[in-house]
Design a protein around this motif. Structure first.
Motif, PDB file in Angstrom:
ATOM      1  N   UNK A 110       0.859  -1.223   0.029  1.00  0.00           N
ATOM      2  CA  UNK A 110      -0.127  -0.063  -0.132  1.00  0.00           C
ATOM      3  C   UNK A 110       0.922   1.241  -0.010  1.00  0.00           C
ATOM      4  N   UNK A 111       0.723   2.025  -0.976  1.00  0.00           N
ATOM      5  CA  UNK A 111       1.583   3.324  -0.965  1.00  0.00           C
ATOM      6  C   UNK A 111       0.383   4.326  -0.282  1.00  0.00           C
ATOM      7  N   UNK A 112       1.220   5.129   0.710  1.00  0.00           N
ATOM      8  CA  UNK A 112       0.343   6.078   1.344  1.00  0.00           C
ATOM      9  C   UNK A 112       1.028   7.542   1.214  1.00  0.00           C
ATOM     10  N   UNK A 113       0.439   8.467   1.026  1.00  0.00           N
ATOM     11  CA  UNK A 113       0.686   9.934   0.750  1.00  0.00           C
ATOM     12  C   UNK A 113      -0.206  11.001   1.659  1.00  0.00           C
ATOM     13  N   UNK A 114       0.552  11.914   1.960  1.00  0.00           N
ATOM     14  CA  UNK A 114      -0.148  12.989   3.008  1.00  0.00           C
ATOM     15  C   UNK A 114      -0.530  14.068   1.495  1.00  0.00           C
ATOM     16  N   UNK A 115      -1.745  14.637   1.760  1.00  0.00           N
ATOM     17  CA  UNK A 115      -2.279  15.394   0.855  1.00  0.00           C
ATOM     18  C   UNK A 115      -2.257  17.077   1.563  1.00  0.00           C
ATOM     19  N   UNK A 116      -1.536  17.920   1.564  1.00  0.00           N
ATOM     20  CA  UNK A 116      -1.675  19.236   2.122  1.00  0.00           C
ATOM     21  C   UNK A 116      -2.680  20.021   1.390  1.00  0.00           C
ATOM     22  N   UNK A 117      -3.992  19.779   1.786  1.00  0.00           N
ATOM     23  CA  UNK A 117      -5.289  20.532   1.089  1.00  0.00           C
ATOM     24  C   UNK A 117      -5.107  22.088   1.112  1.00  0.00           C
ATOM     25  N   UNK A 118      -4.443  22.588   2.265  1.00  0.00           N
ATOM     26  CA  UNK A 118      -4.576  24.091   2.453  1.00  0.00           C
ATOM     27  C   UNK A 118      -3.349  24.421   1.786  1.00  0.00           C
ATOM     28  N   UNK A 119      -2.171  23.992   1.987  1.00  0.00           N
ATOM     29  CA  UNK A 119      -0.896  24.511   1.235  1.00  0.00           C
ATOM     30  C   UNK A 119      -1.049  24.390  -0.297  1.00  0.00           C
ATOM     31  N   UNK A 120      -1.563  23.371  -0.563  1.00  0.00           N
ATOM     32  CA  UNK A 120      -1.574  23.127  -2.042  1.00  0.00           C
ATOM     33  C   UNK A 120      -2.972  22.477  -2.565  1.00  0.00           C
TER      34      UNK A 120
END
Length: 722
Positions: free
Chosen positions: A458-468
């Protein structure tokens, strides 16, 4: 000793009722007089105590509704500690005293709640205590250069607690020492009265160290003695040994398996079968990651018991889970689960489901099958423990997710067998070794640490919705791509969204900063609506949450499992037990609102088939926040044990020690389960020696007293949980 008002606040807000409680209310940290708290590191919204120096103070007048002619007064005081500055504000009539006392150059302790105003940290109306350092009284109170800072509340500042403790300190001389003398001397630990004195009134850092190592030992040892006694008592209980026959149900089941068991599954199965073959009850904890095949191991243990003429019960924390276990076990067993029916195999038994929401007729039939012994396996919720449920011959109880299952319930189940049944507890929450020794110290532990073959990464990534924000748009594109490739996706949200809004909360006006910090967590219903009309338009989106009717939940899950739904927007109800191999992507909204182990559990729902899994953790938290670091940790590793350590270090132990449900404080005040691994392991050894030599602790009155106190507290917590 103390005035009633103070005593009342202590009891209500800090849970301190006796002089003993107060003596064991240890300082959180110590400030050195020459050294100040780093103002730069203050946490938001927490009640803090800082020692700092006044840099300047200005009185402003302003017009307001209460003082229209420009008579409103506001005192702004800036304090500094060399590392940073902090603004204090006082209003109205409250400005006169601080205006006189907080002159530039004055040093004091300040306590209050940190808030943000105009993007700067501030304390509004803090309580303060001047540190003059010359008058007798303060010199005596701040004996030595170390100022203890106590866990405090808005109603009772740290220095008031400190003064109360100084008042009762002389009675520490009478403290009864729970450690046997030989143990204390053998390990070079100071006596309890001395430790209490040094923790509350240290002169040097060495004093603090001495006191801490002694008080940690107390906690570890008393807890381990409690567990050792429980193990000792359990080992005295009789049980029926259950050995499977040579060509019975288990053999037939193994012959049907389309795959071979992993090495880990075989090893753990052997440990369990060895326990089942003994004349006293097995008490074993089976730990394994989501998908490591725990259910398979548990099922084989259940079949072994049925083979030996007994019955096995499996308890799940929720109805949904009980239904799922029932479905998957019946599937795995095939015709072996059709005992007494046409087409059932000759070794077959009956597998029944028993939950609270069953219809009366189905329930009557299930109860009947249990009493007659027709049903070898029953799967259910805690409804199984009710008085009405009678077994023919209960031999094994399997509990899924122990931490929702206290000692009391275990005792109730014991009464169901002619002799106490064997017990197997399963948990998917990886528990570091020391925690297993403290929390489940009365259970032996088995660990399944390999994933079965055929599992995908499983590949996991953080998605910074506010910055990007464009990352978030890309997230929905990824979901579309997965669906385009014939797969399915989950979107998980922290809330359902049909809650009644609390009128009390609605009334308060908030600053815009507060709004961003505290906007309500995203809700399933809103998100599903937004996705269906926007980014995922044209895909089949359904919702699932805990307040739906069980039949509707089932229907939604069935459609998802059958591949009729593309995207399931859900709360954490999917955290446990849902198995849809075709689901490859999971998007967790407001991921910072979930705990580390919860995120790990959720993520375990994708990548269950042959295609790789993808988990996207969406958050609006800023880069530097602790919440972001937590998410980065989850994204960086899929090793549950590693994560459980991180989780513990962040949350400390309150939660693991069964407080997740009750919110009561943990009985560990000094011991940090992770750092103090050696102490716990040594205390366990010592406790076993003591209990074997003197199970009733007749020669150790001090230890018995401490034990009774600990068990009373535990008992209260179990009652609270009940």
């Amino acid at each position: 000793m103390l005035g009633p008002p103070t005593a009342k606040v202590m009891a209500e807000h800090l849970g301190l009722h006796t002089v003993g409680d107060l003596l064991h209310h240890y300082p959180r940290r110590y400030e050195e007089r020459g050294q100040l708290t780093h103002l730069a590191d203050l946490p938001m919204d927490e009640h803090v105590t800082v020692v700092a120096m006044v840099a300047d103070a200005r009185l402003h007048t302003f017009a307001s509704s209460k003082a229209p002619r420009g008579k409103g007064q506001r005192l702004e005081v800036t304090i500094t500690d060399g590392s940073g500055r902090l603004q204090l504000v006082f209003f109205g009539n409250g400005v006169h005293k601080p205006h006189k006392e907080l002159l530039p150059g004055t040093r004091a302790m300040f306590a209050g709640k940190v808030s943000v105003f105009n993007r700067r940290l501030q304390l509004a109306h803090p309580a303060y205590e001047l540190l003059r350092g010359d008058s007798e009284e303060t010199v005596e109170t701040w004996a030595g250069a170390l100022i203890p800072i106590y866990p405090a509340t808005a109603k009772l500042e740290s220095w008031k607690i400190g003064k109360a403790i100084q008042t009762v300190l002389p009675s520490a001389q009478e403290a009864v020492d729970p450690l046997p003398d030989t143990l204390r001397e053998g390990r070079g630990l100071v006596a309890l009265p001395e430790a209490l004195l040094k923790i509350h009134r240290p002169h040097t850092k060495a004093d603090i160290e001495d006191a801490r190592s002694r008080l940690k030992w107390d906690e570890a040892f008393v807890l381990q003695v409690a567990l050792a006694r429980r193990r000792f008592a359990d080992a005295q209980l009789p049980a029926v040994a259950r050995r499977p026959g040579p060509d019975g149900l288990l053999t037939a089941f193994d012959a049907r398996l389309p795959f071979t068991l992993t090495e880990g599954q075989q090893k753990v199965s052997k440990e369990i079968f060895d326990d089942l073959a003994t004349e006293h009850p097995m008490h074993r904890l089976l730990q394994g990651e989501v998908g490591s095949g725990k259910t398979m191991v548990a099922l084989r243990a259940m079949l072994a018991v049925v083979d030996a003429g007994g019955q096995a019960a499996m308890l799940a924390p929720t109805e949904v889970l009980a239904q799922q276990h029932h479905r998957s076990i019946v599937e795995m067993m095939g015709e072996l689960a059709e005992g007494g029916m046409l087409g059932g195999a000759e070794q077959a038994t009956k597998v029944v489901l028993l939950t609270g929401s069953m219809g009366a007729a189905a329930r009557r039939q299930a109860l009947l099958d249990l009493v007659t012994g027709e049903a070898g396996i029953v799967i259910g919720t805690h409804a199984l423990i009710e008085d009405k449920v009678q077994f023919h011959d209960l031999g094994l109880v399997v509990v899924d997710e122990q931490h929702r299952f206290g000692v009391e319930q275990r005792d109730a189940l014991r009464g169901k067998g002619k002799q106490p049944p064997h017990l197997l507890v399963m948990t998917a929450t990886p528990i570091p070794r020391t925690v297993a020794m403290t929390v489940f110290g009365d259970l032996e532990t088995s660990v399944l640490d390999q994933l079965p073959a055929g599992r995908s990464p499983i590949a996991s990534h953080v998605v910074p919705a506010a910055d990007k924000p464009h990352f978030l748009a890309r997230t929905w594109e990824r979901v579309r791509e997965e669906v385009g490739n014939g797969h399915q996706a989950y979107v998980v949200c922290p809330r359902i969204g049909d809650e009644e809004d609390d009128p009390k909360k609605a009334g308060k006006k908030k600053s815009p900063e507060d709004e961003a910090e505290k906007r309500p967590p995203l809700a399933v219903l809103d998100v599903a609506d937004h996705l269906a009309k926007g980014p995922l338009q044209g895909l089949k989106v359904e919702v699932l949450h805990g307040r739906m009717h069980p039949d509707d939940k089932d229907a939604v899950m069935r459609r998802f499992a059958a591949g009729e739904t593309d995207v399931l927007v859900a709360t954490t109800v999917i955290e446990v037990g849902v198995n849809v191999p075709n689901a490859t992507a999971m998007v967790i909204m407001d991921a910072d609102r979930f705990g580390v182990s919860q995120l790990h559990q959720l993520r375990g729902r994708v990548g269950r088939g042959s295609a790789a899994g993808l988990c996207l953790l969406v958050t609006e938290m800023p880069e530097a926040s602790a919440a972001r670091q937590r998410l980065n940790a989850v994204a960086a590793t899929v090793d549950g044990f590693e994560l459980s350590r991180i989780d513990l270090e962040q949350r400390r132990e309150g939660d693991v020690l069964g407080q997740a449900q009750s919110g009561a404080r943990t009985s560990l005040r000094m011991l940090a389960v992770i750092e103090d691994e050696e102490i716990i392991a040594e205390a366990r050894e010592e406790a076993m020696t003591v209990v074997e030599a003197d199970p009733e602790l007749q020669h150790l009155p001090g230890l018995r007293t401490a034990l009774d106190a600990l068990l009373d507290e535990e008992r209260e917590q179990y009652l609270e949980k009940g």
